[in-house]
Design an enzyme around this catalytic site. Structure first.
Site, PDB file in Angstrom:
ATOM      1  N   ASP A 157       0.837  -1.196   0.000  1.00 44.85           N
ATOM      2  CA  ASP A 157       0.000   0.000   0.000  1.00 44.85           C
ATOM      3  C   ASP A 157       0.875   1.249   0.000  1.00 44.85           C
ATOM      4  OD1 ASP A 157      -2.948   1.041   0.854  1.00 44.85           O
ATOM      5  OD2 ASP A 157      -1.397   2.259   1.825  1.00 44.85           O
ATOM      6  N   TYR A 196       2.872   9.979  -0.397  1.00 43.55           N
ATOM      7  CA  TYR A 196       3.953   9.402   0.414  1.00 43.55           C
ATOM      8  C   TYR A 196       5.322   9.655  -0.248  1.00 43.55           C
ATOM      9  CZ  TYR A 196       0.253   6.451   2.597  1.00 43.55           C
ATOM     10  OH  TYR A 196      -0.869   5.967   3.207  1.00 43.55           O
ATOM     11  N   LYS A 218       2.845  -1.108   8.934  1.00 46.84           N
ATOM     12  CA  LYS A 218       4.011  -0.469   8.311  1.00 46.84           C
ATOM     13  C   LYS A 218       5.250  -0.834   9.109  1.00 46.84           C
ATOM     14  CE  LYS A 218       7.187   2.988   8.513  1.00 46.84           C
ATOM     15  NZ  LYS A 218       8.076   3.385   9.633  1.00 46.84           N
ATOM     16  N   SER A 219       6.293  -1.247   8.427  1.00 51.00           N
ATOM     17  CA  SER A 219       7.584  -1.380   9.085  1.00 51.00           C
ATOM     18  C   SER A 219       8.669  -1.252   8.033  1.00 51.00           C
ATOM     19  CB  SER A 219       7.715  -2.733   9.797  1.00 51.00           C
ATOM     20  OG  SER A 219       9.009  -2.839  10.357  1.00 51.00           O
ATOM     21  N   VAL A 220       9.819  -0.747   8.465  1.00 47.70           N
ATOM     22  CA  VAL A 220      10.985  -0.724   7.578  1.00 47.70           C
ATOM     23  C   VAL A 220      12.063  -1.658   8.131  1.00 47.70           C
ATOM     24  CG1 VAL A 220      10.512   1.608   6.718  1.00 47.70           C
ATOM     25  CG2 VAL A 220      11.945   1.327   8.753  1.00 47.70           C
ATOM     26  N   LEU A 251      -1.080  -0.682  14.228  1.00 45.91           N
ATOM     27  CA  LEU A 251      -0.314  -0.687  15.486  1.00 45.91           C
ATOM     28  C   LEU A 251      -0.390   0.690  16.150  1.00 45.91           C
ATOM     29  CD1 LEU A 251       2.845  -2.504  14.018  1.00 45.91           C
ATOM     30  CD2 LEU A 251       0.754  -3.538  14.929  1.00 45.91           C
ATOM     31  N   HIS A 300      -7.869   9.613  -1.428  1.00 54.21           N
ATOM     32  CA  HIS A 300      -7.114   9.557  -0.168  1.00 54.21           C
ATOM     33  C   HIS A 300      -7.913  10.088   1.033  1.00 54.21           C
ATOM     34  CE1 HIS A 300      -2.721   9.271   1.335  1.00 54.21           C
ATOM     35  NE2 HIS A 300      -3.550   9.031   2.311  1.00 54.21           N
ATOM     36  N   ASN A 312       5.397  -9.708  11.303  1.00 55.00           N
ATOM     37  CA  ASN A 312       4.025  -9.194  11.226  1.00 55.00           C
ATOM     38  C   ASN A 312       3.112 -10.032  10.331  1.00 55.00           C
ATOM     39  OD1 ASN A 312       4.720  -7.140  12.944  1.00 55.00           O
ATOM     40  ND2 ASN A 312       4.910  -5.571  11.348  1.00 55.00           N
ATOM     41  N   LYS A 331      -3.050   6.025  -4.014  1.00 54.35           N
ATOM     42  CA  LYS A 331      -4.162   6.922  -3.684  1.00 54.35           C
ATOM     43  C   LYS A 331      -4.044   8.264  -4.396  1.00 54.35           C
ATOM     44  CE  LYS A 331      -3.845   4.730   0.815  1.00 54.35           C
ATOM     45  NZ  LYS A 331      -2.411   4.560   1.085  1.00 54.35           N
ATOM     46  N   ARG A 338      10.786  -7.322  11.687  1.00 58.47           N
ATOM     47  CA  ARG A 338       9.395  -6.984  12.022  1.00 58.47           C
ATOM     48  C   ARG A 338       8.468  -7.263  10.840  1.00 58.47           C
ATOM     49  NH1 ARG A 338      10.286  -1.103  14.921  1.00 58.47           N
ATOM     50  NH2 ARG A 338      10.911  -1.871  16.960  1.00 58.47           N
TER      51      ARG A 338
HETATM   52  P1  A2P Z   1       9.670   0.465  12.039  1.00 56.52           P
HETATM   53  O1  A2P Z   1       9.060   0.926  10.741  1.00 56.52           O
HETATM   54  O2  A2P Z   1      10.832   1.293  12.452  1.00 56.52           O
HETATM   55  O3  A2P Z   1       9.961  -1.017  12.033  1.00 56.52           O
HETATM   56  P2  A2P Z   1       1.550   1.317  12.063  1.00 56.52           P
HETATM   57  O4  A2P Z   1       1.575   0.121  11.171  1.00 56.52           O
HETATM   58  O5  A2P Z   1       0.428   1.317  13.035  1.00 56.52           O
HETATM   59  O6  A2P Z   1       1.620   2.609  11.295  1.00 56.52           O
HETATM   60  O7  A2P Z   1       2.863   1.264  12.993  1.00 56.52           O
HETATM   61  C1  A2P Z   1       4.137   1.483  12.432  1.00 56.52           C
HETATM   62  C2  A2P Z   1       5.136   1.660  13.550  1.00 56.52           C
HETATM   63  O8  A2P Z   1       5.234   0.444  14.322  1.00 56.52           O
HETATM   64  C3  A2P Z   1       6.523   1.944  13.038  1.00 56.52           C
HETATM   65  O9  A2P Z   1       7.133   2.818  13.942  1.00 56.52           O
HETATM   66  C4  A2P Z   1       7.191   0.575  13.040  1.00 56.52           C
HETATM   67  O10 A2P Z   1       8.585   0.725  13.213  1.00 56.52           O
HETATM   68  C5  A2P Z   1       6.567  -0.064  14.246  1.00 56.52           C
HETATM   69  N1  A2P Z   1       6.467  -1.529  14.104  1.00 56.52           N
HETATM   70  C6  A2P Z   1       6.056  -2.226  13.024  1.00 56.52           C
HETATM   71  N2  A2P Z   1       6.061  -3.548  13.278  1.00 56.52           N
HETATM   72  C7  A2P Z   1       6.472  -3.702  14.551  1.00 56.52           C
HETATM   73  C8  A2P Z   1       6.704  -4.827  15.388  1.00 56.52           C
HETATM   74  N3  A2P Z   1       6.489  -6.074  14.951  1.00 56.52           N
HETATM   75  N4  A2P Z   1       7.169  -4.598  16.639  1.00 56.52           N
HETATM   76  C9  A2P Z   1       7.386  -3.349  17.092  1.00 56.52           C
HETATM   77  N5  A2P Z   1       7.192  -2.243  16.355  1.00 56.52           N
HETATM   78  C10 A2P Z   1       6.744  -2.401  15.090  1.00 56.52           C
END
Ligand code: A2P
Length: 274
Positions: free
Chosen positions: A43, A48, A235-237, A195, A106, A245, A73, A241
């Site tokens: 997504d 962005y 979302k994660s980078v 999250l 959006h 997830n 979007k 994680r």
């Molecule tokens: P990062 O991108 O540095 O890994 P949301 O999906 O609600 O927007 O949340 C994203 C935030 O949650 C980001 O700061 C991401 O950090 C963090 N995050 C994503 N997956 C995890 C995980 N499995 N454990 C802890 N923090 C996570």
């Protein structure tokens, strides 16, 4: 990975990688890592500013285009027919693809004027999106951050029910009214910020319930969205994680614990309506 079937018959993988607030290099690496560990749904959004990185990562992953579901979007300040078509072409170019799987408005209003009435503009862009669909540039059309009245306006004036409404949805912020509206109308609710952008990961009640299941709190948050019938977009980078997830989700949160989680309300509300 399981799929949902949208109200127009298009299949969509039941979890997607969120890329809001991911820089271009981070988005590129995140999408590569996600595809490697089994994600088939990403997504993004024009605003962005990472569509080109997402598109390149998909290309470089050597996965067939048809095996990846891409959502982007239309910027929320574009509220005219011509603009909608132009911005879709810009996204197609940035993503380096012939079609977008799911194209969303959006927001019902520009972010700088949240809450203002843009019903006429939304009808114009919804008409433009129906043309884009006929032209094969998009497969499904949906909205984001819309409430019931915003959606009614589209249905009444254009006659097309959105396939998706992507909203801010997480434990303690389940937006019951619009969630119920969509689920009754056959509109898939996608959960962005599942999250709570990381802010709910230290909540004591949620931590306690996650401990009972022996899972990390983020996994409980994602499973909660799934059990509520929504499609989470974590979302994660961070590669570990990203992998975590999408795996180990084959546990069930009990009805009692779901009730306790559902009772948590007003965690990190926004100052304006959605
Ligand atoms: P990062 O991108 O540095 O890994 P949301 O999906 O609600 O927007 O949340 C994203 C935030 O949650 C980001 O700061 C991401 O950090 C963090 N995050 C994503 N997956 C995890 C995980 N499995 N454990 C802890 N923090 C996570």
């Amino acid at each position: 990975m399981d799929n949902f079937v949208l109200n127009d018959g298009v299949e969509i993988p039941a979890i997607g990688l969120g890329t809001w607030q991911s820089s271009r290099p981070d988005a590129y690496a995140a999408v590569r890592a996600a595809v490697d560990c089994g994600y088939r749904h990403v997504d993004t959004a024009y605003v962005y500013e990472n569509e080109d990185a997402v598109g390149k990562a998909v290309k470089d992953s050597k996965i067939r285009r048809g095996d990846i579901f891409l959502t982007t979007k239309l910027p929320s300040d574009v509220k005219d027919f011509k603009g909608a078509k132009e911005y879709c072409d810009r996204s197609l170019k940035a993503l380096d693809t012939d079609y977008i799987d799911l194209y969303l408005i959006h927001a019902p209003w520009p972010w700088s004027a949240a809450g203002t009435d843009c019903s006429e503009g939304n009808v114009e862009v919804w008409r433009a999106m129906s043309e884009l669909k006929k032209e094969g540039k998009i497969r499904s059309m949906g909205v984001s951050n819309f409430n019931g009245a915003d959606i009614d306006n589209l249905i009444k004036n254009v006659g097309i029910v959105p396939s998706v409404n992507q909203i801010r949805f997480f434990i303690g912020n389940t937006q019951e009214k619009i969630t119920e509206y969509c689920q009754k109308a056959g509109i898939l609710v996608e959960a962005y910020s599942p999250l709570g952008t990381g802010k709910i990961l230290e909540n004591q009640t949620i931590c306690g319930i996650a401990e009972k299941y022996g899972v990390p709190i983020a996994k409980l948050c994602i499973k909660f969205c799934i059990q509520r019938g929504t499609l989470p977009l974590p979302k994660s980078v961070t590669p570990e994680r990203i992998k975590d997830n999408i795996s180990g989700l084959d546990f069930t949160i009990s009805d009692g614990d779901m009730a306790e989680l559902n009772a948590l309300q007003n965690l990190y509300p926004r100052p304006f309506r959605t």
